[in-house]
Scaffold this active site. Structure first.
Site, PDB file in Angstrom:
ATOM      1  N   ASP A   1       0.849  -1.197   0.000  1.00 23.59           N
ATOM      2  CA  ASP A   1       0.000   0.000   0.000  1.00 23.59           C
ATOM      3  C   ASP A   1       0.883   1.245   0.000  1.00 23.59           C
ATOM      4  OD1 ASP A   1      -2.334  -1.486   0.149  1.00 23.59           O
ATOM      5  OD2 ASP A   1      -2.621  -1.181   2.296  1.00 23.59           O
TER       6      ASP A   1
ATOM      7  N   ARG B   1      -1.164  -0.816  -8.571  1.00 24.25           N
ATOM      8  CA  ARG B   1      -2.544  -0.414  -8.229  1.00 24.25           C
ATOM      9  C   ARG B   1      -2.568   1.105  -8.304  1.00 24.25           C
ATOM     10  NH1 ARG B   1      -3.754  -0.944  -2.237  1.00 24.25           N
ATOM     11  NH2 ARG B   1      -4.287  -3.118  -2.607  1.00 24.25           N
TER      12      ARG B   1
HETATM   13  C1  LIG Z   1      -8.815  -1.182  -3.521  1.00 24.59           C
HETATM   14  C2  LIG Z   1      -8.350   0.143  -3.024  1.00 24.59           C
HETATM   15  C3  LIG Z   1      -7.087   0.257  -2.480  1.00 24.59           C
HETATM   16  C4  LIG Z   1      -6.631   1.498  -2.035  1.00 24.59           C
HETATM   17  N1  LIG Z   1      -5.332   1.626  -1.594  1.00 24.59           N
HETATM   18  C5  LIG Z   1      -4.862   2.850  -1.272  1.00 24.59           C
HETATM   19  C6  LIG Z   1      -3.490   3.048  -0.944  1.00 24.59           C
HETATM   20  O1  LIG Z   1      -2.675   2.131  -0.929  1.00 24.59           O
HETATM   21  N2  LIG Z   1      -3.103   4.318  -0.636  1.00 24.59           N
HETATM   22  C7  LIG Z   1      -3.968   5.374  -0.642  1.00 24.59           C
HETATM   23  O2  LIG Z   1      -3.542   6.514  -0.403  1.00 24.59           O
HETATM   24  N3  LIG Z   1      -5.274   5.200  -0.928  1.00 24.59           N
HETATM   25  C8  LIG Z   1      -5.741   3.977  -1.245  1.00 24.59           C
HETATM   26  N4  LIG Z   1      -7.063   3.824  -1.567  1.00 24.59           N
HETATM   27  C9  LIG Z   1      -8.033   4.934  -1.290  1.00 24.59           C
HETATM   28  C10 LIG Z   1      -8.138   5.889  -2.425  1.00 24.59           C
HETATM   29  O3  LIG Z   1      -6.953   6.615  -2.560  1.00 24.59           O
HETATM   30  C11 LIG Z   1      -9.328   6.869  -2.189  1.00 24.59           C
HETATM   31  O4  LIG Z   1      -9.126   7.553  -1.001  1.00 24.59           O
HETATM   32  C12 LIG Z   1     -10.681   6.187  -2.111  1.00 24.59           C
HETATM   33  O5  LIG Z   1     -10.775   5.107  -3.001  1.00 24.59           O
HETATM   34  C13 LIG Z   1     -11.802   7.170  -2.469  1.00 24.59           C
HETATM   35  O6  LIG Z   1     -11.642   7.614  -3.778  1.00 24.59           O
HETATM   36  P1  LIG Z   1     -12.537   7.107  -5.023  1.00 24.59           P
HETATM   37  O7  LIG Z   1     -11.605   6.930  -6.166  1.00 24.59           O
HETATM   38  O8  LIG Z   1     -13.292   5.905  -4.656  1.00 24.59           O
HETATM   39  O9  LIG Z   1     -13.425   8.331  -5.400  1.00 24.59           O
HETATM   40  P2  LIG Z   1     -14.405   9.291  -4.562  1.00 24.59           P
HETATM   41  O10 LIG Z   1     -14.653  10.440  -5.461  1.00 24.59           O
HETATM   42  O11 LIG Z   1     -13.896   9.530  -3.196  1.00 24.59           O
HETATM   43  O12 LIG Z   1     -15.700   8.437  -4.463  1.00 24.59           O
HETATM   44  C14 LIG Z   1     -16.505   8.111  -5.577  1.00 24.59           C
HETATM   45  C15 LIG Z   1     -17.793   7.486  -5.070  1.00 24.59           C
HETATM   46  O13 LIG Z   1     -17.483   6.260  -4.382  1.00 24.59           O
HETATM   47  C16 LIG Z   1     -18.237   6.132  -3.202  1.00 24.59           C
HETATM   48  N5  LIG Z   1     -17.321   6.208  -2.060  1.00 24.59           N
HETATM   49  C17 LIG Z   1     -16.012   6.519  -2.080  1.00 24.59           C
HETATM   50  N6  LIG Z   1     -15.467   6.435  -0.872  1.00 24.59           N
HETATM   51  C18 LIG Z   1     -16.448   6.078  -0.051  1.00 24.59           C
HETATM   52  C19 LIG Z   1     -16.520   5.827   1.329  1.00 24.59           C
HETATM   53  N7  LIG Z   1     -15.478   5.944   2.119  1.00 24.59           N
HETATM   54  N8  LIG Z   1     -17.717   5.460   1.832  1.00 24.59           N
HETATM   55  C20 LIG Z   1     -18.804   5.351   1.060  1.00 24.59           C
HETATM   56  N9  LIG Z   1     -18.807   5.585  -0.262  1.00 24.59           N
HETATM   57  C21 LIG Z   1     -17.645   5.935  -0.803  1.00 24.59           C
HETATM   58  C22 LIG Z   1     -19.235   7.239  -3.245  1.00 24.59           C
HETATM   59  O14 LIG Z   1     -20.375   6.804  -3.927  1.00 24.59           O
HETATM   60  C23 LIG Z   1     -18.527   8.318  -4.038  1.00 24.59           C
HETATM   61  O15 LIG Z   1     -19.381   9.219  -4.639  1.00 24.59           O
HETATM   62  C24 LIG Z   1      -7.517   2.626  -2.076  1.00 24.59           C
HETATM   63  C25 LIG Z   1      -8.770   2.500  -2.633  1.00 24.59           C
HETATM   64  C26 LIG Z   1      -9.201   1.291  -3.119  1.00 24.59           C
HETATM   65  C27 LIG Z   1     -10.548   1.214  -3.761  1.00 24.59           C
END
Ligand SMILES: Cc1cc2nc3c(=O)[nH]c(=O)nc-3n(C[C@H](O)[C@H](O)[C@H](O)COP(=O)(O)OP(=O)(O)OC[C@H]3O[C@@H](n4cnc5c(N)ncnc54)[C@H](O)[C@@H]3O)c2cc1C
Length: 295
Positions: A122, A172
């Protein structure tokens, strides 16, 4: 005392696990295995994360490493379609880089006995980006079953994407979950989205089996269009989503024939992870509050 300081105390985490339950598969490895079995039954794979980060004492980092040994053995025993994700600061990166590297290598060695031996590192806050990528590259020189995460909000990421494509490393791609200053990170959603898509397209066209980690339907739709137009096969990448976030979207992607991997965190040290989920989505704070009121 800041909110994170309060929820990080062991007493709080013991008493208030019900708050985090939506995002965390359980406190024990057995509960995590049951959650993965349920995902596998729905046609999804998983990557498991033993919760914890920013460890500053070796005994705690050793316990985390040992928890990964237990986890990898449990995946083997239950014959599940799952690999693992880990954080280097949980392996002791803030204590000593060589020590964290030794722990990473020990986990990679244990994982090599599994049906899916892949270990994802991560990505954490920008204070450890360089060290994380450095340790990734050292490990990658020994085994190809390891891959980094790149964060689209960081301005440096296009360069890192090209480097990883050159190495044929499995990346990723996510938006990024930490609070970073504007000198090094885009902070408005349109810019983050634009840069996410640019990096995703490069990885999909020239990279090695990228993980497209997002719940953002605009990005997902654009990726679907891009792979269709470029004839990129569905086996050449996977969508990755978080446990408990948009399960409807997870199921929809599977039903459309895409590969979907769910990130499944478990354990008792859930505060940091939970805090990031709450702060990126204000509805989650209401959700947590409702679980308190309904008890
Ligand atoms: C598999 C995976 C691994 C990850 N690994 C890392 C990592 O190693 N380092 C790192 O910095 N970040 C990591 N992240 C987190 C990532 O950086 C974002 O903070 C997170 O995914 C929210 O961004 P989004 O792209 O989903 O978009 P957003 O614009 O935040 O969300 C889009 C839509 O998704 C839904 N959604 C998003 N988040 C949530 C929530 N918390 N609760 C409910 N609904 C939600 C909502 O419907 C929202 O409108 C990871 C995310 C995923 C999916």
């Amino acid at each position: 005392m800041a909110v994170l300081d309060v929820i990080q105390t062991p007493a709080f985490q013991q008493r208030f696990f019900f708050l985090a339950k939506r995002f965390i598969a359980g406190e024990t490895v057995g509960q995590a295995m049951d959650a993965v079995a349920a995902l596998n039954a729905q046609g999804m794979t998983a990557t498991l994360d033993f919760l914890g980060e920013d460890v500053v004492a070796k005994p705690e980092a050793d316990r985390t490493r040992d928890a990964y040994f237990e986890l990898l053995a449990a995946i083997r025993e239950r014959n599940l379609e799952a690999n693992v994700s880990l954080k280097l600061t949980a392996m002791g990166l803030l204590i000593d880089e060589e020590y964290a590297f030794a722990n990473l290598c020990a986990v990679l060695d244990a994982a090599s006995h599994n049906h899916d031996p892949f270990v994802r590192i991560d990505m954490e806050g920008s204070a450890v980006t360089d060290a994380t990528l450095r340790l990734f590259e050292r490990a990658y020189a020994e085994t190809k079953h390891v891959g980094p995460v790149l964060q689209a909000y960081l301005k440096r990421t296009p360069g890192d994407v090209e480097r990883m494509i050159g190495l044929h490393a499995r990346v990723r791609l996510c938006k990024g979950a930490y609070s970073e200053p504007p000198e090094i990170a885009y902070r408005d959603m349109p810019s983050i989205r634009t840069h996410y898509l640019r990096s995703a397209e490069a990885l999909l066209e020239r990279g090695n089996y990228p993980g497209i980690a997002t719940h953002d339907e605009r990005i997902i739709t654009a990726v679907e269009r891009f792979v269709r137009e470029r004839n990129i096969p569905r086996e050449a990448f996977e969508f990755q989503l978080l446990y408990g976030v948009r399960p409807d979207l997870q199921r929809r992607l599977v039903s459309e024939g895409y590969r979907v991997r769910v990130y499944v965190p478990y354990g008792t040290h859930w505060a940091g992870y939970f805090y990031r989920r709450i702060t990126e989505r204000k509805e989650n704070a209401f959700f947590a509050l409702r679980s308190v009121l309904s008890r």
